[in-house]
Every structure is written in C-alpha cells, then in structure tokens.
Write a protein that holds these residues in place. Sequence first.
Motif, mmCIF file in Angstrom:
data_model
loop_
_atom_site.group_PDB
_atom_site.id
_atom_site.type_symbol
_atom_site.label_atom_id
_atom_site.label_comp_id
_atom_site.label_asym_id
_atom_site.label_seq_id
_atom_site.Cartn_x
_atom_site.Cartn_y
_atom_site.Cartn_z
ATOM 1 N N LEU A 63 43.971 30.268 61.085
ATOM 2 C CA LEU A 63 43.840 31.724 61.047
ATOM 3 C C LEU A 63 44.341 32.282 59.722
ATOM 4 O O LEU A 63 43.695 33.144 59.111
ATOM 5 N N ALA A 64 45.486 31.777 59.245
ATOM 6 C CA ALA A 64 46.024 32.236 57.961
ATOM 7 C C ALA A 64 45.074 31.899 56.818
ATOM 8 O O ALA A 64 44.856 32.722 55.918
ATOM 9 N N ALA A 65 44.477 30.703 56.856
ATOM 10 C CA ALA A 65 43.528 30.317 55.798
ATOM 11 C C ALA A 65 42.283 31.201 55.832
ATOM 12 O O ALA A 65 41.749 31.583 54.777
ATOM 13 N N THR A 66 41.820 31.551 57.032
ATOM 14 C CA THR A 66 40.649 32.423 57.148
ATOM 15 C C THR A 66 40.946 33.809 56.593
ATOM 16 O O THR A 66 40.146 34.383 55.841
ATOM 17 N N VAL A 67 42.107 34.352 56.950
ATOM 18 C CA VAL A 67 42.485 35.680 56.447
ATOM 19 C C VAL A 67 42.607 35.657 54.921
ATOM 20 O O VAL A 67 42.119 36.556 54.229
ATOM 21 N N ALA A 68 43.244 34.608 54.387
ATOM 22 C CA ALA A 68 43.392 34.503 52.928
ATOM 23 C C ALA A 68 42.031 34.340 52.254
ATOM 24 O O ALA A 68 41.785 34.930 51.189
ATOM 25 N N GLY A 69 41.137 33.566 52.867
ATOM 26 C CA GLY A 69 39.797 33.370 52.292
ATOM 27 C C GLY A 69 38.995 34.654 52.271
ATOM 28 O O GLY A 69 38.317 34.968 51.282
ATOM 29 N N VAL A 70 39.062 35.411 53.360
ATOM 30 C CA VAL A 70 38.343 36.690 53.402
ATOM 31 C C VAL A 70 38.931 37.660 52.377
ATOM 32 O O VAL A 70 38.193 38.347 51.661
ATOM 33 N N GLY A 71 40.238 37.698 52.283
ATOM 34 C CA GLY A 71 40.880 38.568 51.285
ATOM 35 C C GLY A 71 40.475 38.186 49.871
ATOM 36 O O GLY A 71 40.179 39.056 49.043
ATOM 37 N N PHE A 72 40.465 36.886 49.590
ATOM 38 C CA PHE A 72 40.059 36.419 48.262
ATOM 39 C C PHE A 72 38.605 36.792 47.979
ATOM 40 O O PHE A 72 38.266 37.249 46.885
ATOM 41 N N GLY A 73 37.735 36.602 48.975
ATOM 42 C CA GLY A 73 36.322 36.946 48.795
ATOM 43 C C GLY A 73 36.126 38.428 48.522
ATOM 44 O O GLY A 73 35.330 38.814 47.663
ATOM 45 N N LEU A 74 36.859 39.266 49.253
ATOM 46 C CA LEU A 74 36.751 40.704 49.026
ATOM 47 C C LEU A 74 37.263 41.094 47.637
ATOM 48 O O LEU A 74 36.686 41.960 46.966
ATOM 49 N N THR A 75 38.328 40.440 47.195
ATOM 50 C CA THR A 75 38.864 40.722 45.861
ATOM 51 C C THR A 75 37.852 40.351 44.778
ATOM 52 O O THR A 75 37.615 41.113 43.835
ATOM 53 N N VAL A 76 37.247 39.170 44.924
ATOM 54 C CA VAL A 76 36.252 38.727 43.942
ATOM 55 C C VAL A 76 35.053 39.668 43.948
ATOM 56 O O VAL A 76 34.527 40.032 42.881
ATOM 57 N N LEU A 77 34.608 40.087 45.148
ATOM 58 C CA LEU A 77 33.487 41.031 45.207
ATOM 59 C C LEU A 77 33.856 42.366 44.567
ATOM 60 O O LEU A 77 33.029 42.995 43.881
ATOM 61 N N GLY A 78 35.084 42.826 44.772
ATOM 62 C CA GLY A 78 35.523 44.077 44.141
ATOM 63 C C GLY A 78 35.523 43.966 42.625
ATOM 64 O O GLY A 78 35.059 44.871 41.920
ATOM 65 N N LEU A 79 36.067 42.859 42.118
ATOM 66 C CA LEU A 79 36.073 42.649 40.666
ATOM 67 C C LEU A 79 34.656 42.550 40.112
ATOM 68 O O LEU A 79 34.350 43.111 39.049
ATOM 69 N N LEU A 80 33.801 41.851 40.815
ATOM 70 C CA LEU A 80 32.406 41.738 40.379
ATOM 71 C C LEU A 80 31.731 43.109 40.399
ATOM 72 O O LEU A 80 30.943 43.438 39.492
ATOM 73 N N GLY A 81 32.032 43.909 41.410
ATOM 74 C CA GLY A 81 31.481 45.270 41.477
ATOM 75 C C GLY A 81 31.924 46.118 40.309
ATOM 76 O O GLY A 81 31.120 46.854 39.723
ATOM 77 N N VAL A 82 33.204 46.036 39.950
ATOM 78 C CA VAL A 82 33.710 46.807 38.804
ATOM 79 C C VAL A 82 33.020 46.352 37.523
ATOM 80 O O VAL A 82 32.592 47.167 36.693
ATOM 81 N N LEU A 83 32.910 45.032 37.342
ATOM 82 C CA LEU A 83 32.231 44.510 36.142
ATOM 83 C C LEU A 83 30.769 44.939 36.087
ATOM 84 O O LEU A 83 30.263 45.331 35.022
ATOM 85 N N LEU A 84 30.085 44.855 37.248
ATOM 86 C CA LEU A 84 28.680 45.290 37.274
ATOM 87 C C LEU A 84 28.555 46.793 37.015
ATOM 88 O O LEU A 84 27.620 47.237 36.340
#
Length: 157
Positions: A63-84
Amino acid sequence: MHEQGEATRETAPDSAPSSSGLVDEITRLGAALKRLFGAQKDLLAAELGLARSAVSWMLLAGLAATVAGVGFGLTVLGLLGVLLAQWLGSWVWALLVLAVLQLLFLFAALLLFRRCMHWMTLPATRGQWGAMMRAGARRIEAEVADEQAASPPGEEG
C-alpha cells in the motif's frame, strides 16, 4: 520333600512376564510422543503467527509503495505540464497534450494486458500444440477402449 518343592519353585521361570514394566514403557512412550508433538504444535503455531504478521507487513508495504508511486506519477505529470505550458505558451494546449499522452499510455497498457492474457492461453510452439492434441486423442481412445473392455460382449451401453 518339603525341600524339593522349594527348589523347584525357585528355579522355575515365571510363566507370565510382569506387565507393570510394559505398561510403564508404554506410558513413558506416550508421554514422550505427547511432548514431541506438543513441541511441534507450538513451533507450527509460532511459524503461522510469524507468517500472518509477515503478510500484514507485506500488504502495508504494498500500500505504501502504491501511494508513493501514484504521488511520484502525479508529480512527474505536473512537472511535464508546467514544461509543456511554458513551451506551448498555453495551459489549455499543455493539458490537452498531457491527456493525449495519458490515453496513449492507457491504450498501450491495455494492449500489453491483452497480449499477456493471449500468451497464457496458448502453448508456446506449434509442436507443443500438436503434442497436446495427440495426448488428448490418446486419452480419449484409451477411455473408449477401457469402456469397451469393461462392458460384457453382446451388451449395448
């Protein structure tokens, strides 16, 4: 004569062995087996308790790994959105590009899932397929032969 009877009584072997020694041995054997199996039962209970605890910790870690993975994915998508957004000059276009990228990723994941399910249902080679079919045919022929051998001649079944 009296002396002769006493001598015979002293030298004659016992006709019935003492059963108290045998009962004592069986009682000690039973107690030893009870201790042995009691220790085995205690060990099994301890191992099952440890396994139950390990499963609980594994689920928590998953469960902790899933939460961390989702958080990481959202962070990367946010950064990609800002760059785009900086590159395209518009948040609308940046979010549209992100949505298309996510749809493409989802489509690729679904195709991979379907391919894996397909691999699970098929034999690896045509040779394995042929061997499976021949084995099935032999098994059916053997069952038919057994049924014919079991039924008496002249009896229709």
